[in-house]
Motif scaffolding. Structure first.
Motif, PDB file in Angstrom:
ATOM      1  N   GLU A  56       0.840  -1.202   0.000  1.00 19.80           N
ATOM      2  CA  GLU A  56       0.000   0.000   0.000  1.00 19.80           C
ATOM      3  C   GLU A  56       0.870   1.246   0.000  1.00 19.80           C
ATOM      4  O   GLU A  56       2.013   1.212   0.454  1.00 19.80           O
ATOM      5  N   THR A  57       0.323   2.321  -0.534  1.00 17.00           N
ATOM      6  CA  THR A  57       1.009   3.604  -0.481  1.00 17.00           C
ATOM      7  C   THR A  57       0.866   4.180   0.925  1.00 17.00           C
ATOM      8  O   THR A  57      -0.028   3.783   1.685  1.00 17.00           O
ATOM      9  N   ASP A  58       1.735   5.101   1.261  1.00 14.71           N
ATOM     10  CA  ASP A  58       1.575   5.835   2.511  1.00 14.71           C
ATOM     11  C   ASP A  58       0.381   6.756   2.347  1.00 14.71           C
ATOM     12  O   ASP A  58       0.327   7.528   1.385  1.00 14.71           O
ATOM     13  N   GLY A  59      -0.576   6.676   3.223  1.00 17.60           N
ATOM     14  CA  GLY A  59      -1.718   7.574   3.149  1.00 17.60           C
ATOM     15  C   GLY A  59      -1.279   8.990   3.444  1.00 17.60           C
ATOM     16  O   GLY A  59      -0.386   9.221   4.253  1.00 17.60           O
ATOM     17  N   HIS A  60      -1.875   9.936   2.759  1.00 21.81           N
ATOM     18  CA  HIS A  60      -1.518  11.333   2.961  1.00 21.81           C
ATOM     19  C   HIS A  60      -2.609  12.260   2.472  1.00 21.81           C
ATOM     20  O   HIS A  60      -3.561  11.838   1.807  1.00 21.81           O
ATOM     21  N   SER A  61      -2.468  13.503   2.788  1.00 23.59           N
ATOM     22  CA  SER A  61      -3.292  14.568   2.220  1.00 23.59           C
ATOM     23  C   SER A  61      -2.372  15.755   2.006  1.00 23.59           C
ATOM     24  O   SER A  61      -1.289  15.838   2.588  1.00 23.59           O
ATOM     25  N   HIS A  62      -2.808  16.675   1.157  1.00 24.87           N
ATOM     26  CA  HIS A  62      -1.996  17.861   0.907  1.00 24.87           C
ATOM     27  C   HIS A  62      -2.898  19.023   0.542  1.00 24.87           C
ATOM     28  O   HIS A  62      -3.713  18.921  -0.381  1.00 24.87           O
ATOM     29  N   GLU A  63      -2.739  20.086   1.274  1.00 28.12           N
ATOM     30  CA  GLU A  63      -3.508  21.299   1.009  1.00 28.12           C
ATOM     31  C   GLU A  63      -3.016  21.944  -0.284  1.00 28.12           C
ATOM     32  O   GLU A  63      -1.821  21.947  -0.578  1.00 28.12           O
ATOM     33  N   GLY A  64      -3.960  22.452  -1.050  1.00 28.54           N
ATOM     34  CA  GLY A  64      -3.607  23.185  -2.257  1.00 28.54           C
ATOM     35  C   GLY A  64      -3.325  22.333  -3.476  1.00 28.54           C
ATOM     36  O   GLY A  64      -2.913  22.854  -4.505  1.00 28.54           O
ATOM     37  N   LYS A  65      -3.539  21.040  -3.385  1.00 23.72           N
ATOM     38  CA  LYS A  65      -3.302  20.170  -4.544  1.00 23.72           C
ATOM     39  C   LYS A  65      -4.479  19.227  -4.752  1.00 23.72           C
ATOM     40  O   LYS A  65      -4.921  18.555  -3.834  1.00 23.72           O
ATOM     41  N   GLU A  66      -4.963  19.204  -5.972  1.00 21.00           N
ATOM     42  CA  GLU A  66      -5.948  18.215  -6.405  1.00 21.00           C
ATOM     43  C   GLU A  66      -5.178  17.198  -7.248  1.00 21.00           C
ATOM     44  O   GLU A  66      -4.140  17.511  -7.811  1.00 21.00           O
ATOM     45  N   GLU A  67      -5.711  15.983  -7.326  1.00 17.53           N
ATOM     46  CA  GLU A  67      -5.052  14.949  -8.113  1.00 17.53           C
ATOM     47  C   GLU A  67      -6.092  14.155  -8.888  1.00 17.53           C
ATOM     48  O   GLU A  67      -7.242  14.048  -8.463  1.00 17.53           O
ATOM     49  N   ILE A  68      -5.647  13.592 -10.001  1.00 20.06           N
ATOM     50  CA  ILE A  68      -6.476  12.681 -10.771  1.00 20.06           C
ATOM     51  C   ILE A  68      -5.693  11.382 -10.936  1.00 20.06           C
ATOM     52  O   ILE A  68      -4.545  11.396 -11.401  1.00 20.06           O
ATOM     53  N   TYR A  69      -6.295  10.281 -10.504  1.00 20.67           N
ATOM     54  CA  TYR A  69      -5.697   8.951 -10.626  1.00 20.67           C
ATOM     55  C   TYR A  69      -6.422   8.182 -11.727  1.00 20.67           C
ATOM     56  O   TYR A  69      -7.653   8.143 -11.748  1.00 20.67           O
ATOM     57  N   TYR A  70      -5.650   7.557 -12.609  1.00 13.77           N
ATOM     58  CA  TYR A  70      -6.196   6.725 -13.670  1.00 13.77           C
ATOM     59  C   TYR A  70      -5.563   5.343 -13.519  1.00 13.77           C
ATOM     60  O   TYR A  70      -4.338   5.195 -13.634  1.00 13.77           O
ATOM     61  N   PHE A  71      -6.383   4.346 -13.237  1.00 13.01           N
ATOM     62  CA  PHE A  71      -5.913   2.985 -13.008  1.00 13.01           C
ATOM     63  C   PHE A  71      -5.837   2.237 -14.339  1.00 13.01           C
ATOM     64  O   PHE A  71      -6.823   2.151 -15.066  1.00 13.01           O
ATOM     65  N   ILE A  72      -4.660   1.709 -14.641  1.00  8.50           N
ATOM     66  CA  ILE A  72      -4.371   1.120 -15.945  1.00  8.50           C
ATOM     67  C   ILE A  72      -4.396  -0.405 -15.915  1.00  8.50           C
ATOM     68  O   ILE A  72      -4.911  -1.048 -16.812  1.00  8.50           O
ATOM     69  N   LYS A  73      -3.805  -0.988 -14.860  1.00 11.81           N
ATOM     70  CA  LYS A  73      -3.655  -2.448 -14.804  1.00 11.81           C
ATOM     71  C   LYS A  73      -3.833  -2.912 -13.364  1.00 11.81           C
ATOM     72  O   LYS A  73      -3.326  -2.288 -12.440  1.00 11.81           O
ATOM     73  N   GLY A  74      -4.535  -4.027 -13.190  1.00  4.37           N
ATOM     74  CA  GLY A  74      -4.700  -4.612 -11.868  1.00  4.37           C
ATOM     75  C   GLY A  74      -5.906  -4.061 -11.126  1.00  4.37           C
ATOM     76  O   GLY A  74      -6.763  -3.389 -11.698  1.00  4.37           O
ATOM     77  N   SER A  75      -5.957  -4.355  -9.830  1.00  4.29           N
ATOM     78  CA  SER A  75      -7.062  -3.881  -8.996  1.00  4.29           C
ATOM     79  C   SER A  75      -6.603  -3.794  -7.549  1.00  4.29           C
ATOM     80  O   SER A  75      -5.557  -4.316  -7.176  1.00  4.29           O
TER      81      SER A  75
END
Length: 115
Positions: free
Chosen positions: A42-61
């Motif tokens: 798993e990734t380290d969970g985090h949040s960040h003020e002032g940043k939006e993100e878009i995740y696009y899942f390509i392979k796997g689940s």
């Protein structure tokens, strides 16, 4: 500037037992980052003020935590992360989970806690 979704170019910023992360910083205001999240990691969970993100899942689940919601993610899914929202990705399978993320800024690696 044209890239393939399976190789977004850029430089390797993390390569360990958890994941392989590459950041393409070709543009002035956006970073395109790819992550191969290894099985049962798993990734380290985090949040960040002032940043939006878009995740696009390509392979796997796997699963994604966004704020207080936990939901399945799989190839073809797109998740939009609002400014300041906590998020984490978990690979719950025995295969790599590959996704691409776009965000504003020039941070080295947003998968680690940084804010």
């Amino acid at each position: 500037m044209k890239y393939n979704i399976n190789d977004i170019g850029g430089e390797v910023v993390e390569d360990n037992d958890t994941y392989l992360v590459k950041d393409n910083k070709t543009l002035n205001n956006l970073i395109l980052s790819s992550t191969t999240l290894h099985p049962k990691k798993e990734t380290d969970g985090h949040s960040h003020e002032g940043k939006e993100e878009i995740y696009y899942f390509i392979k796997g689940s796997g699963e994604m935590i966004l704020r207080y919601d936990i939901f399945e993610v799989k190839a073809g899914d797109v998740v939009m992360v609002p400014d300041g929202a906590f998020h984490q990705i978990q690979n719950t399978t025995d295969e790599d989970l590959y996704f691409v993320c776009a965000f504003e800024g020039r941070a080295t690696n947003l998968l680690k806690s940084h804010s």
